[in-house]
Design a protein around this motif. Structure first.
Motif, short mmCIF file in Angstrom:
data_model
loop_
_atom_site.label_atom_id
_atom_site.label_comp_id
_atom_site.label_asym_id
_atom_site.label_seq_id
_atom_site.Cartn_x
_atom_site.Cartn_y
_atom_site.Cartn_z
N GLY A 134 -9.19 -3.60 11.44
CA GLY A 134 -10.20 -3.46 10.38
C GLY A 134 -9.57 -3.35 8.99
O GLY A 134 -10.22 -2.94 8.04
N LYS A 135 -8.31 -3.72 8.88
CA LYS A 135 -7.64 -3.62 7.58
C LYS A 135 -7.85 -4.89 6.76
O LYS A 135 -8.10 -5.96 7.33
CB LYS A 135 -6.14 -3.41 7.78
N SER A 136 -7.70 -4.74 5.46
CA SER A 136 -7.78 -5.92 4.60
C SER A 136 -6.35 -6.42 4.39
O SER A 136 -5.39 -5.64 4.48
CB SER A 136 -8.43 -5.53 3.27
N PRO A 137 -6.18 -7.71 4.09
CA PRO A 137 -4.82 -8.23 3.85
C PRO A 137 -4.08 -7.43 2.77
O PRO A 137 -2.87 -7.29 2.83
CB PRO A 137 -5.08 -9.67 3.40
N ASP A 138 -4.83 -6.88 1.81
CA ASP A 138 -4.21 -6.11 0.72
C ASP A 138 -3.57 -4.81 1.20
O ASP A 138 -2.78 -4.20 0.48
CB ASP A 138 -5.25 -5.78 -0.36
N ASP A 139 -3.95 -4.37 2.40
CA ASP A 139 -3.40 -3.10 2.93
C ASP A 139 -1.98 -3.25 3.46
O ASP A 139 -1.31 -2.26 3.74
CB ASP A 139 -4.28 -2.56 4.08
N ILE A 140 -1.53 -4.50 3.66
CA ILE A 140 -0.20 -4.70 4.25
C ILE A 140 0.85 -4.60 3.15
O ILE A 140 0.82 -5.34 2.16
CB ILE A 140 -0.11 -6.09 4.94
N ASP A 141 1.80 -3.68 3.34
CA ASP A 141 2.84 -3.45 2.33
C ASP A 141 4.08 -4.30 2.58
O ASP A 141 4.80 -4.64 1.64
CB ASP A 141 3.25 -1.97 2.33
N VAL A 142 4.38 -4.54 3.86
CA VAL A 142 5.60 -5.28 4.17
C VAL A 142 5.41 -6.07 5.47
O VAL A 142 4.73 -5.61 6.39
CB VAL A 142 6.83 -4.33 4.26
N ILE A 143 5.96 -7.29 5.48
CA ILE A 143 5.86 -8.16 6.67
C ILE A 143 7.28 -8.45 7.15
O ILE A 143 8.11 -8.97 6.38
CB ILE A 143 5.17 -9.50 6.31
N ILE A 144 7.55 -8.10 8.40
CA ILE A 144 8.88 -8.38 8.97
C ILE A 144 8.69 -9.31 10.16
O ILE A 144 7.93 -8.99 11.09
CB ILE A 144 9.59 -7.09 9.43
N VAL B 144 8.42 2.77 6.92
CA VAL B 144 7.21 3.61 6.94
C VAL B 144 7.59 5.08 6.83
O VAL B 144 6.96 5.85 6.08
CB VAL B 144 6.38 3.32 8.22
N GLU B 145 8.63 5.48 7.56
CA GLU B 145 9.06 6.89 7.53
C GLU B 145 9.58 7.29 6.14
O GLU B 145 9.60 8.47 5.81
CB GLU B 145 10.15 7.13 8.58
N SER B 146 10.00 6.31 5.34
CA SER B 146 10.49 6.63 3.99
C SER B 146 9.35 7.09 3.09
O SER B 146 9.58 7.57 1.98
CB SER B 146 11.14 5.40 3.36
N ASN B 147 8.11 6.88 3.57
CA ASN B 147 6.91 7.29 2.83
C ASN B 147 6.62 6.38 1.64
O ASN B 147 5.72 6.65 0.86
CB ASN B 147 7.04 8.75 2.36
N GLN B 148 7.36 5.31 1.51
CA GLN B 148 7.09 4.37 0.40
C GLN B 148 6.13 3.28 0.83
O GLN B 148 5.56 2.59 0.00
CB GLN B 148 8.39 3.72 -0.05
N TYR B 149 6.01 3.07 2.14
CA TYR B 149 5.16 1.99 2.65
C TYR B 149 4.21 2.55 3.69
O TYR B 149 4.64 3.23 4.62
CB TYR B 149 6.04 0.88 3.25
N LYS B 150 2.93 2.23 3.54
CA LYS B 150 1.92 2.82 4.42
C LYS B 150 1.61 1.94 5.62
O LYS B 150 1.11 2.42 6.64
CB LYS B 150 0.62 3.06 3.63
N CYS B 151 1.87 0.65 5.49
CA CYS B 151 1.53 -0.23 6.61
C CYS B 151 2.50 -1.41 6.70
O CYS B 151 2.58 -2.22 5.78
CB CYS B 151 0.09 -0.74 6.46
N ALA B 152 3.23 -1.46 7.81
CA ALA B 152 4.17 -2.57 8.04
C ALA B 152 3.63 -3.45 9.15
O ALA B 152 3.18 -2.96 10.19
CB ALA B 152 5.54 -2.01 8.42
N MET B 153 3.67 -4.76 8.89
CA MET B 153 3.29 -5.73 9.93
C MET B 153 4.60 -6.26 10.52
O MET B 153 5.41 -6.85 9.80
CB MET B 153 2.47 -6.86 9.30
N VAL B 154 4.80 -6.02 11.81
CA VAL B 154 6.06 -6.42 12.46
C VAL B 154 5.73 -7.42 13.57
O VAL B 154 4.96 -7.10 14.50
CB VAL B 154 6.79 -5.20 13.05
N ILE B 155 6.29 -8.62 13.45
CA ILE B 155 5.96 -9.71 14.38
C ILE B 155 7.24 -10.25 15.01
O ILE B 155 8.26 -10.41 14.33
CB ILE B 155 5.20 -10.83 13.63
#
Ligand code: UT7
Length: 327
Positions: A67-77, A126-137
């Motif tokens: 239910g997230k918006s694309p804008d919610d993704i902070d980093v894509i790996i 994510v644990e660094s607290n700088q990024y709230k949502c990581a997409m890992v594929i």
């Protein structure tokens, strides 16, 4: 604070290549393939379909399911060894395709251990607290680097991938620990010899078939059996767990005999291990996230369950991870 998996998704192309079809292409047979590897069929992309297309499907499914918006993704790996292009990361192509306007990202090459490497990397961000949502594929188009006249490799690999979203958790769940290893002395046993800076593409490299996967199967098998079993047992021991504590073990799906060796070493029952190699073969960085999504869909993981992941691949790379399931 830890990083927690909050959504899973996968993508498998619909084209199926069975062992029986391979019998018509190379000197092999269904019985040999099933007995030596556990594989019955694998999926292949359609013409024109590449790694970023599969990864974008996975990314869009992750957004839909969470239910997230694309804008919610902070980093894509993106863990892959078969990017669409040599220059321009698959992550960039996925960012554009899913419209993740706030994301930065990169590709990570850890071969069959790539997804675990990427999960650890995403978790630390994510644990660094700088990024709230990581997409890992983790995703690979192995058919793009397989020689379908080489029976040593063409029976093993398939196309596909899966992924997760990682978000912070303050509960007692999420990614608990990882042991990741790398030994470049294994590089001669499993590689794609040309197409990189060492041997740029030339008429000679093409005619010598050096753009396809080369594997010394026996040597890789020996290392994989030992290293995947060792690292699976080691992470349990290090964290004070035994096989009985594990709800589900999701190993990299390269060969059922390698999986069985790791299972026995950790004293796990067959019911504790997720195996889907018969359907998809070895999708390299794709195997673990595909299996994870299937396991979740089948209700095999509940909140609080202990999940063990392990992989071995080209490099050599190998590793294990412990996760306290939180969703
Ligand atoms: O995910 C990344 C890491 N990769 C892996 O983990 C793969 C590791 N390796 C393996 O899984 C196995 O080594 C293979 C499945 C690739 C091969 O199985 P094996 O039990 O190690 O077979 P082998 O290479 O020892 O070959 C045994 C025999 C040979 O014939 P001879 O010399 O005994 O007459 C091969 O020529 O089987 C023959 N063979 C085949 N026969 C039918 C090799 N490939 C095939 C084939 N069909 N596709």
């Amino acid at each position: 604070m830890k990083a927690n998996i909050t959504a899973t998704a996968k993508y498998l192309p619909d084209r199926v290549l069975t062992n029986f079809e391979l019998e018509k292409i190379v000197d092999t047979d269904d019985e040999w393939i099933r007995a030596r590897t556990g594989i019955e069929e694998r999926r292949l992309v359609n013409d024109g379909e590449a790694t970023s297309h599969m990864a974008s499907h996975i990314g869009l499914k992750l957004l839909e399911k969470s239910g997230k918006s694309p804008d919610d993704i902070d980093v894509i790996i993106i863990a892959t060894c078969t990017p669409d292009l040599i220059v321009v990361s698959t992550a960039a192509l996925v960012q554009e395709k899913i419209g993740a306007q706030n994301a930065w990202g990169f590709d990570l090459m850890g071969a069959c251990t790539g997804f675990i490497y990427a999960l650890e990397t995403g978790a630390k961000l994510v644990e660094s607290n700088q990024y709230k949502c990581a997409m890992v594929i983790g995703v690979d188009t192995m058919s793009s680097i397989i020689d379908y006249t080489d029976r040593n490799t063409c029976i093993l690999f398939g196309d596909g991938g899966g992924g997760v979203l990682l978000e912070p958790t303050t509960q007692n769940d999420g990614l608990l620990d990882a042991i990741l290893q790398l030994d470049g002395s294994g590089s001669t046993y499993l590689n794609v010899p040309a197409g990189g800076s060492l041997r740029p593409t030339s008429e000679e490299t093409v005619s010598n078939k050096q753009h396809y996967v080369y594997q010394d199967g026996k040597t890789v098998f020996k290392f994989a059996v030992k290293k995947m079993a060792d690292v699976s047992a080691e992470i349990l021991d290090k964290n004070g767990f035994s096989g009985e504590d594990v709800k589900l073990f999701i190993p990299h799906q390269a060969n059922k005999r390698i999986i069985d060796a790791a299972r026995k070493r950790c004293k796990l029952s067959e019911e504790q291990v997720y195996i889907n190699i018969q359907k998809y073969g070895n999708t390299t960085a794709g195997t673990i996230p595909i299996a994870l999504d299937e396991a979740v869909n089948e209700g095999r993981l509940e909140k609080g369950d202990l999940l063990l992941l392990a992989a071995f691949g080209g490099g050599f790379t190998w590793g294990s991870m412990l996760i306290r399931w939180g969703v």
